[in-house]
Write a protein that holds these residues in place. Structure first.
Motif, PDB file in Angstrom:
ATOM      1  N   ALA A 100       0.829  -0.992  -0.137  1.00 14.81           N
ATOM      2  CA  ALA A 100      -0.104  -0.022   0.015  1.00 14.81           C
ATOM      3  C   ALA A 100       0.819   1.240  -0.018  1.00 14.81           C
ATOM      4  CB  ALA A 100      -1.034  -0.223   1.190  1.00 14.81           C
ATOM      5  N   ILE A 143      -6.326   6.442  -3.991  1.00 16.60           N
ATOM      6  CA  ILE A 143      -5.265   5.477  -3.559  1.00 16.60           C
ATOM      7  C   ILE A 143      -5.273   5.633  -1.840  1.00 16.60           C
ATOM      8  CG2 ILE A 143      -3.043   4.928  -3.644  1.00 16.60           C
ATOM      9  CD1 ILE A 143      -4.416   3.975  -6.155  1.00 16.60           C
ATOM     10  N   SER A 147      -6.596   2.521  -0.249  1.00 13.23           N
ATOM     11  CA  SER A 147      -5.582   1.403   0.367  1.00 13.23           C
ATOM     12  C   SER A 147      -5.875   1.018   1.778  1.00 13.23           C
ATOM     13  CB  SER A 147      -4.182   1.912  -0.001  1.00 13.23           C
ATOM     14  OG  SER A 147      -4.343   1.970  -1.278  1.00 13.23           O
ATOM     15  N   LEU A 202      -5.949  -0.433  -7.549  1.00 12.12           N
ATOM     16  CA  LEU A 202      -6.463  -0.845  -6.092  1.00 12.12           C
ATOM     17  C   LEU A 202      -6.984  -2.161  -6.257  1.00 12.12           C
ATOM     18  CD1 LEU A 202      -8.656   2.213  -4.852  1.00 12.12           C
ATOM     19  CD2 LEU A 202      -6.538   1.306  -3.668  1.00 12.12           C
ATOM     20  N   LEU A 205      -3.679  -4.136  -5.412  1.00 12.43           N
ATOM     21  CA  LEU A 205      -3.571  -4.257  -4.292  1.00 12.43           C
ATOM     22  C   LEU A 205      -4.607  -5.197  -3.450  1.00 12.43           C
ATOM     23  CD1 LEU A 205      -2.246  -3.108  -1.724  1.00 12.43           C
ATOM     24  CD2 LEU A 205      -3.707  -1.363  -1.521  1.00 12.43           C
TER      25      LEU A 205
END
Length: 223
Positions: A100, A143, A147, A202, A205
């Protein structure tokens, strides 16, 4: 009929590909229209003229995308998640937090070259200049808050708490996006382009965070 584990695994690659491909294709389409000054850009400019109405509220909302606001929120979330993972003895507990943080650091590395490439002028509400596409403030908000939400979700025990966190994240990102357009800092397509780019980031992630185990679960779930 219930879906078996094998069936679920079989459908996962297709779902992941769709999750990544659709926003990536949309981002490519919008970027092409901006560079080519296509009809979508002219529609975007007309829409902006209808939406722009600078006021104090829109300026405050736009500030949600400032680095000084969004990044400290992410830092607090990452610190909390790191401590919880470490105390729980999770395997490779540091990986989601590091991922992240790296993703946040990549935002300017991705956005700045795109701004130079597209060289899009700003709206009439800002001083003359170029480099407005995609919106860096929107990307920072998406973000940072996104995150933080993805990493915090596995530690919330109730569905109500998870829904509340997701709702808060969406509200912060949409609030920043609305403020940027309403204040005239960005064209609507600048913001939508950042949404598409950040959806890809994302999603990546979310997939990567699944490699870190959490208490009582084999892998950290997504939202």
């Amino acid at each position: 009929m219930p879906i078996s584990a094998n069936q679920e695994r079989a459908t996962l690659p297709g779902s992941v590909a769709l999750l990544l491909a659709l926003p990536a294709l949309l981002f490519a389409l919008i970027t092409w229209q901006v560079v080519a000054d296509g009809p979508l850009v002219r529609l975007d400019e007309r829409l902006s003229r209808l939406l722009v109405n600078p006021d104090r509220c829109s300026e405050l909302l736009a500030d949600l995308g400032n680095i000084q606001v969004a990044v400290p929120v992410l830092a607090v979330a990452l610190g909390y998640v790191a401590v919880r993972h470490r105390r729980a003895g999770a395997d490779r507990w540091w990986l989601p937090v590091a991922a992240a943080a790296l993703l946040m650091a990549l935002v300017p590395a991705l956005v700045v070259p795109l701004k130079v490439l597209t060289d899009r002028p700003g709206t009439p509400a800002v001083p003359p200049g170029t480099g407005y596409y995609p919106s860096g403030h929107t990307a920072t908000a998406a973000i940072a808050y996104g995150s933080a939400t993805l990493l915090l979700l596995p530690w919330l025990r109730t569905a109500l708490a998870r829904r509340a966190l997701i709702t808060l994240c969406v509200a912060l990102v949409l609030g920043a996006s609305y403020g940027l357009v309403r204040r005239g800092y960005h064209w609507p397509l600048d913001v939508v382009g950042s949404w598409c780019l950040c959806t890809v980031l994302l999603s990546s992630l979310w997939l990567f965070a699944g490699t870190a185990k959490t208490p009582g679960r084999s892998h950290a779930p997504g939202p």
